[in-house]
Design a protein around this motif. Structure first.
Motif, PDB file in Angstrom:
ATOM      1  N   LEU A  24      63.781  39.146  35.664  1.00 21.37           N
ATOM      2  CA  LEU A  24      63.720  37.763  35.187  1.00 21.37           C
ATOM      3  C   LEU A  24      62.860  36.913  36.117  1.00 21.37           C
ATOM      4  CD1 LEU A  24      64.704  35.779  33.052  1.00 21.37           C
ATOM      5  CD2 LEU A  24      66.704  35.323  34.482  1.00 21.37           C
ATOM      6  N   ILE A  25      62.993  37.130  37.424  1.00 18.29           N
ATOM      7  CA  ILE A  25      62.159  36.409  38.393  1.00 18.29           C
ATOM      8  C   ILE A  25      60.693  36.755  38.188  1.00 18.29           C
ATOM      9  CG2 ILE A  25      61.559  36.240  40.850  1.00 18.29           C
ATOM     10  CD1 ILE A  25      64.527  36.484  41.495  1.00 18.29           C
ATOM     11  N   VAL A  26      60.396  38.045  38.052  1.00 18.96           N
ATOM     12  CA  VAL A  26      59.017  38.487  37.834  1.00 18.96           C
ATOM     13  C   VAL A  26      58.452  37.865  36.562  1.00 18.96           C
ATOM     14  CG1 VAL A  26      57.600  40.483  37.242  1.00 18.96           C
ATOM     15  CG2 VAL A  26      59.233  40.646  39.112  1.00 18.96           C
ATOM     16  N   ASN A  27      59.259  37.840  35.512  1.00  9.35           N
ATOM     17  CA  ASN A  27      58.806  37.334  34.222  1.00  9.35           C
ATOM     18  C   ASN A  27      58.477  35.851  34.279  1.00  9.35           C
ATOM     19  OD1 ASN A  27      58.203  37.192  31.510  1.00  9.35           O
ATOM     20  ND2 ASN A  27      60.314  37.323  30.812  1.00  9.35           N
ATOM     21  N   VAL A  28      59.424  35.034  34.775  1.00  5.90           N
ATOM     22  CA  VAL A  28      59.197  33.580  34.773  1.00  5.90           C
ATOM     23  C   VAL A  28      58.128  33.185  35.783  1.00  5.90           C
ATOM     24  CG1 VAL A  28      61.502  33.074  33.920  1.00  5.90           C
ATOM     25  CG2 VAL A  28      61.108  33.166  36.391  1.00  5.90           C
ATOM     26  N   ALA A  29      58.069  33.867  36.937  1.00  6.54           N
ATOM     27  CA  ALA A  29      57.058  33.529  37.945  1.00  6.54           C
ATOM     28  C   ALA A  29      55.663  33.876  37.446  1.00  6.54           C
ATOM     29  CB  ALA A  29      57.360  34.266  39.254  1.00  6.54           C
ATOM     30  N   GLY A  30      55.514  35.062  36.859  1.00  6.50           N
ATOM     31  CA  GLY A  30      54.208  35.458  36.331  1.00  6.50           C
ATOM     32  C   GLY A  30      53.781  34.611  35.151  1.00  6.50           C
ATOM     33  N   SER A  31      54.736  34.274  34.259  1.00  5.87           N
ATOM     34  CA  SER A  31      54.413  33.445  33.092  1.00  5.87           C
ATOM     35  C   SER A  31      53.990  32.044  33.505  1.00  5.87           C
ATOM     36  CB  SER A  31      55.622  33.370  32.158  1.00  5.87           C
ATOM     37  OG  SER A  31      55.956  34.640  31.646  1.00  5.87           O
ATOM     38  N   ALA A  32      54.655  31.493  34.528  1.00  4.38           N
ATOM     39  CA  ALA A  32      54.307  30.145  34.982  1.00  4.38           C
ATOM     40  C   ALA A  32      52.869  30.095  35.480  1.00  4.38           C
ATOM     41  CB  ALA A  32      55.258  29.710  36.089  1.00  4.38           C
ATOM     42  N   VAL A  33      52.462  31.100  36.239  1.00  3.69           N
ATOM     43  CA  VAL A  33      51.084  31.154  36.732  1.00  3.69           C
ATOM     44  C   VAL A  33      50.111  31.342  35.579  1.00  3.69           C
ATOM     45  CG1 VAL A  33      49.473  32.435  38.177  1.00  3.69           C
ATOM     46  CG2 VAL A  33      51.797  32.023  38.978  1.00  3.69           C
ATOM     47  N   GLY A  34      50.451  32.255  34.650  1.00  2.00           N
ATOM     48  CA  GLY A  34      49.585  32.511  33.511  1.00  2.00           C
ATOM     49  C   GLY A  34      49.422  31.310  32.606  1.00  2.00           C
ATOM     50  N   ASN A  35      50.446  30.440  32.530  1.00  2.00           N
ATOM     51  CA  ASN A  35      50.378  29.259  31.680  1.00  2.00           C
ATOM     52  C   ASN A  35      49.614  28.109  32.312  1.00  2.00           C
ATOM     53  OD1 ASN A  35      51.853  30.547  29.718  1.00  2.00           O
ATOM     54  ND2 ASN A  35      53.790  29.591  30.262  1.00  2.00           N
ATOM     55  N   LEU A  36      49.260  28.244  33.581  1.00  2.00           N
ATOM     56  CA  LEU A  36      48.555  27.179  34.280  1.00  2.00           C
ATOM     57  C   LEU A  36      47.052  27.408  34.349  1.00  2.00           C
ATOM     58  CD1 LEU A  36      50.956  26.455  37.291  1.00  2.00           C
ATOM     59  CD2 LEU A  36      50.399  24.895  35.415  1.00  2.00           C
ATOM     60  N   LEU A  37      46.628  28.670  34.252  1.00  2.00           N
ATOM     61  CA  LEU A  37      45.222  28.995  34.474  1.00  2.00           C
ATOM     62  C   LEU A  37      44.639  29.745  33.285  1.00  2.00           C
ATOM     63  CD1 LEU A  37      45.457  30.295  38.162  1.00  2.00           C
ATOM     64  CD2 LEU A  37      44.627  28.066  37.412  1.00  2.00           C
ATOM     65  N   PRO A  38      43.369  29.456  32.916  1.00  2.00           N
ATOM     66  CA  PRO A  38      42.696  30.243  31.886  1.00  2.00           C
ATOM     67  C   PRO A  38      42.554  31.684  32.341  1.00  2.00           C
ATOM     68  CG  PRO A  38      41.499  28.216  32.373  1.00  2.00           C
ATOM     69  CD  PRO A  38      42.538  28.361  33.432  1.00  2.00           C
TER      70      PRO A  38
END
Length: 355
Positions: free
Chosen positions: A91-105
């Motif tokens: 869950l940590i990996v998922n939300v942390a990676g998604s947050a970064v992916g949602n901020l940058l093209p």
């Protein structure tokens, strides 16, 4: 006779290029949201805001809970693809990676780097992380390609058999791409000879395009085959169920968003709009397809008869929870990671370090 010296691009040049790409991507997303979305939706932001203000706070809490449940469903996909990974870690990996992916093209690559950093700190090897990334990547691509096909079935099964030409084209292209990808994937798993042939073919093509490579694709494909076969053989059921649960929960969130904003269409049409939006998230021009996803979703809803203001408001509300809400959840994930116990990763040989 003068000599021309060709210099390799410096890290500072690469950093500047990434910054420029990020600024352009964010600028395009902002333009699509602020100007493009109401323009193509034939409405105004004042009307959209009027619809959004009607959403009760209990609905807002329900939607947030749905997002957490959906993200937790995906932990089954991650834990099945990486032996030893616990659900709270996934869950940590998922939300942390998604947050970064949602901020940058093109944030997928940055999200993958975040996953690598987090998992390495917990003692996972490069081999385990790379294998998980490849398998879950294939599973995600196949799932997003399957959604438009399911949408067409849903439309034909409903009262309105009208299927937009754009959706048909996307489904056909997705079916062909998915069949090719799935065929190559199965071939690599089922036959070592096929894995060798595919690796050698990619090597021949890559050798003409790239002169400097750390290792051959042939060696990498053969090495990956053994690892992926083990993961798929033991984990394909929970990986598949995790993705099904994730997309099903997010579709329920989509239905709630449409209901509270006043979009009342047949479930097949709503699923088709949802499928188009999920497919658009793969567009790497803007962060997570931001702006593009909302525009194509609203356009599909309006084409089927939804009121423009309600359609745009529903698309925006859904995006607010499935895109923007993952950013503060990601911040909590990064905080939880910093507080989590760390473990020294194992030493690995040259092949494992490259994979």
């Amino acid at each position: 006779m003068s000599t021309v010296v060709v210099r390799e691009p410096t890290r500072s040049h690469n950093r500047v290029r990434r910054v420029v790409q990020a600024v352009l991507g964010l600028g395009l997303a902002a333009a699509l949201l602020i100007w493009g979305l109401p323009y193509f939706g034939k409405t105004s932001w004042s009307h959209v805001w009027e619809v959004l203000t009607r959403v009760h706070w209990t609905t807002a809490v329900l939607l947030l809970g749905g997002v957490v449940v959906g993200l937790y469903c995906y932990t089954f996909t991650l834990t099945a693809s990486m032996h030893g990974l616990k659900h709270w870690q996934a869950l940590i990996v998922n939300v942390a990676g998604s947050a970064v992916g949602n901020l940058l093209p093109g944030g997928g690559a940055v999200g993958l780097a975040a996953t690598y950093t987090i998992c390495r700190s917990w003692g996972f090897s490069r081999r385990e992380i790379s294998t998980s990334a490849i398998v879950t990547g294939v599973w995600n691509v196949l799932a997003r390609i399957a959604l438009p096909l399911l949408a067409i079935v849903g439309l034909y099964a409903g009262t309105d058999g009208h299927v937009p030409a754009g959706l048909k084209d996307a489904a056909v292209a997705g079916a062909l791409t998915g069949a090719l990808l799935f065929g190559l994937f199965v071939a690599v798993l089922a036959s070592e000879r096929a894995a060798v042939a595919i690796g050698q073919g990619i090597d021949r093509i890559g050798g003409r395009l790239f002169h400097k490579r750390s290792m051959s694709v042939h060696d990498l494909v053969v090495d990956l085959r053994a690892r992926i076969s083990d993961i798929v053989r033991t984990g394909w059921v929970p990986m598949t169920l995790g993705l099904v649960g994730f997309f099903a929960v997010y579709y329920c969130i989509f239905l709630v968003c449409m209901h509270v904003t006043g979009v009342h269409l047949f479930y097949g049409q709503l699923f088709a709009a949802y499928a188009i939006g999920r497919l658009a998230t793969a567009v790497g021009v803007t962060p997570g397809g931001l702006g593009i996803t909302e525009s194509v979703t609203a356009a599909a809803l309006i084409a089927w008869g939804a009121e423009p203001g309600a359609a745009v408001a529903g698309a925006v509300l859904f995006s607010a929870y499935t895109h923007f809400m993952e950013i503060p959840l990601g911040a909590l994930g990064w905080t939880a990671w910093t507080l989590s116990p760390k473990k020294e990763p194992p030493d690995e040989g040259p092949l494992e370090q490259t994979a």
